[in-house]
Design a protein around this motif. Structure first.
Motif, short mmCIF file in Angstrom:
data_model
loop_
_atom_site.label_atom_id
_atom_site.label_comp_id
_atom_site.label_asym_id
_atom_site.label_seq_id
_atom_site.Cartn_x
_atom_site.Cartn_y
_atom_site.Cartn_z
N PRO A 226 0.83 -1.22 0.00
CA PRO A 226 0.00 0.00 0.00
C PRO A 226 0.86 1.26 0.00
N PRO A 228 1.91 5.16 -1.09
CA PRO A 228 1.21 6.41 -1.41
C PRO A 228 1.22 6.66 -2.91
N ASN A 387 -7.13 8.02 3.68
CA ASN A 387 -5.82 7.83 3.07
C ASN A 387 -5.46 6.36 2.97
N THR A 388 -4.71 6.03 1.95
CA THR A 388 -4.10 4.72 1.73
C THR A 388 -5.13 3.59 1.88
#
Length: 614
Positions: A226, A228, A387-388
């Motif tokens: 995973p 960015p 996020n992510t």
């Protein structure tokens, strides 16, 4: 240092006794997948099937079947990568102990892909129907590539730097795909390939996609890493392998991994789609048939001595559990740098990974307050859901380290006890409605659609949890067999669900009314979960979290005694009730074929090729 290709890894593992060859003729339709799952559960070796029905290519399973084997495969670069991650988390560490980072330059050099004019992948060509036709579960819609490395480049900024390498579902036969010419490409809405596809459609041009299978084991792990957006998985693979990934072009416009075992080269044209699936997936259910993009196959290349690596997915734990554990071990020190104020996260594998996320955060916003309450924790929670890979979480439970310095998101019994002791059910449940959820999760209001819940708890304990039911506990009609599963948690058997999608059930509302008449007796039991089978759900924590969080949509399936909404905020004096029955509209859970299981049993008998392995 590291492996250049899969063949080197196989030879090394075999020499160590970590891999066995199976020469018996075995079927990739259900049989080989069932064997791999058995050997994984037994903590067994990697498996090289050399006599695969319907294909001349050997199949390699359970390569990453144990954490010990995964660490061994990447033994040469793990210390240096961990040092780099420590340096990012604590930039001063490199100045304090420079000798601990002496291998960093070599790792960084290895991260740079290398363009070459030729490579083993160009040796031969074949077609999709000659590849191993792996079917893992009885209702699967066809054969799937289960360890693909799907490579694409951003049309707006081509090149390695803006490339994406992802592990997306690839269906190579079945449904109405044109034989040998079309592939189903199921990518989830949060993924990098979708960004590239969107850019291509915006420009009105097709998108080239290459699907690598095999090659250096680092490529497989990079495809599930995973990272960015904007950080190339290809570069991470080189750093993990300790060798620059050699990429070769042959006039197609998109480079191929020179050391890959196979490469399916294809093109996505606009928004063209076809039905893909069903497929037994990692949440433990089938993902059903839906329209997804069609990849038009241009060529299929393979190297001399090519090996087809595979895995099977299903209700955790499976081999992909090791991927998750390995990635967490590698990157845990980076969590505070990606999510300031967050100390620990745990995507609970037993729940199906994405349904349940536990986290430990900070609560420092108002240190002078008379009583701590969730404030910074909510900021942390919104960051985690934005996020992510953590953005795929459906339920997020988050507690404050300030309340207990030993709190761990990986200790489920203690973590849930901590949360339930401190939750103000009128205040601390925060819903996000009408949002996107994991494509594989069928508990919501539609495909990709549903809700999320941030359950945050901070401050002193508000109640003492009970470990036994009140002697005079009353339930609504149709609800039976109440059991105290853990301190503060009641599991109740409910009637079969018959309602429509996205509609609350009057029977659960009736249960909430009855429990609401017993608030004082139930103060120490703030969570009630309604299930189809109490014996199964209450057998252990693995069953409990899988049933509770994979079968419920927060906004639809949470009820509360005397629940009320104030200024759009929902709350209840308790208990909170989760309807975790299998819904009438949900996909069926995965069940193996009994006849296949009997054949797999026989392979472990004395004198059979897998005797003593499982």
């Amino acid at each position: 240092m590291g492996y250049t290709n899969l063949q080197q890894c196989v030879e090394d593992l075999e020499a160590r006794g970590e891999l066995i060859r199976i020469g018996k003729s075995l079927d990739p339709h259900l049989e080989i997948g069932a064997i791999q799952r058995r050997v994984f559960r037994a903590g067994g070796p990697a498996l090289l099937f050399t006599n695969v029905k319907g294909s001349r290519f050997p199949m390699l399973g359970n390569l990453f079947g144990t954490m010990e084997r995964a660490r061994y495969i990447f033994r040469d670069t793990l210390p240096a990568l961990k040092a780099l991650f420590r340096a990012k988390a604590d930039p001063g560490a490199a100045l304090k102990k420079p000798w601990a980072f002496r291998s960093a330059p070599r790792v960084l050099y290895g991260a740079l892909p290398k363009s070459v004019k030729d490579g083993p992948i160009l040796a031969h060509q074949t077609c999709l129907s000659e590849l191993p036709q792996l079917v893992s579960w009885p209702m699967d819609g066809g054969a799937f590539v289960t360890l693909p490395q799907v490579y694409s480049e951003n049309p707006a900024a081509p090149g390695y730097k803006n490339s994406n390498l992802g592990m997306y579902r690839v269906q190579i036969s079945g449904n109405d795909y044109e034989k040998d010419r079309e592939v189903g490409l199921h990518y989830q809405i949060h993924r990098g390939l979708g960004i590239h596809h969107s850019e291509a459609m915006k420009k009105g041009q097709p998108l080239k996609v290459n699907i690598f299978v095999g090659g250096a084991p680092a490529m497989t792990l990079a495809a599930v890493m995973p990272l960015p957006e904007g950080l190339s998985e290809l570069m991470f693979a080189g750093a993990l392998a300790g060798k620059r990934m050699r990429m070769v072009r042959n006039g197609t416009g998109l480079p191929m991994l020179a050391e890959a075992d196979f490469c399916i080269c294809g093109t996505l044209y606009g928004s063209q789609q076809k039905p893909e699936g069903p497929f037994g997936d990692h949440i433990g259910y089938y993902s059903l048939t839906h329209d997804f993009p069609v990849l038009h196959v241009d060529n299929v290349y393979y190297r001399e001595g090519a090996i087809w690596p595979f895995t099977t997915v299903g209700r955790p734990p499976q081999e992909d559990t090791v991927f998750g554990t390995f990635i967490h071990e590698l990157t845990e020190e980076l969590v505070p740098t990606v999510f300031p104020g967050v100390h620990e996260v745990h995507a609970v594998d037993a729940s199906g990974v994405h349904p349940l996320l536990l986290a430990v955060g900070s609560e420092r916003y108002v240190p002078y307050a008379e009583e701590r309450q969730p404030q910074e924790l909510l900021t942390n929670g919104m960051a985690l859901l934005g996020n992510t890979q953590t953005s795929l979480a459906k339920y997020l439970f988050i507690g404050a380290r300030e309340d207990d310095s030993t709190l761990s998101a990986h200790d489920l019994p203690s973590f849930f006890r901590h949360i339930l002791e401190r939750t103000d059910m009128r205040r601390d449940l925060h819903f996000v409605t009408k949002t996107t959820i994991d494509t594989l999760d069928y508990s919501g209001t539609g495909l990709n659609a549903g809700s999320k819940l941030v359950w945050a708890a901070a401050g002193p304990a508000k109640r003492r949890l009970d470990s036994a039911l009140p002697g005079d506990l009353r339930l609504a009609e149709g609800f039976t067999a109440p059991r105290c599963f853990a301190p503060g948690i009641v599991v109740v058997q409910g009637p079969q669900h018959t309602g429509a999608r996205g509609v609350q059930d009057p029977q659960l509302e009736a249960l909430a009314d009855v429990l609401g008449q017993q608030l004082e007796a139930l103060d120490g039991l703030p969570l009630c979960v309604v299930v189809d089978d109490v014996d199964f759900a209450a057998k252990n924590w693995e069953n409990f979290v899988w049933v509770s969080f994979s079968r419920s949509d927060p906004a639809t399936d949470i009820y509360g005694a005397h629940a009320e909404t104030q200024c759009k905020h929902w709350g209840t004096p308790g208990p909170v009730i989760i309807d975790a029955r299998l819904k009438s509209f949900q996909a069926p859970p995965l069940d193996p074929d009994p006849d296949v299981e009997k054949r797999v049993d026989a392979l472990a008998a004395p004198g059979a090729p897998l005797h003593g392995v499982y």
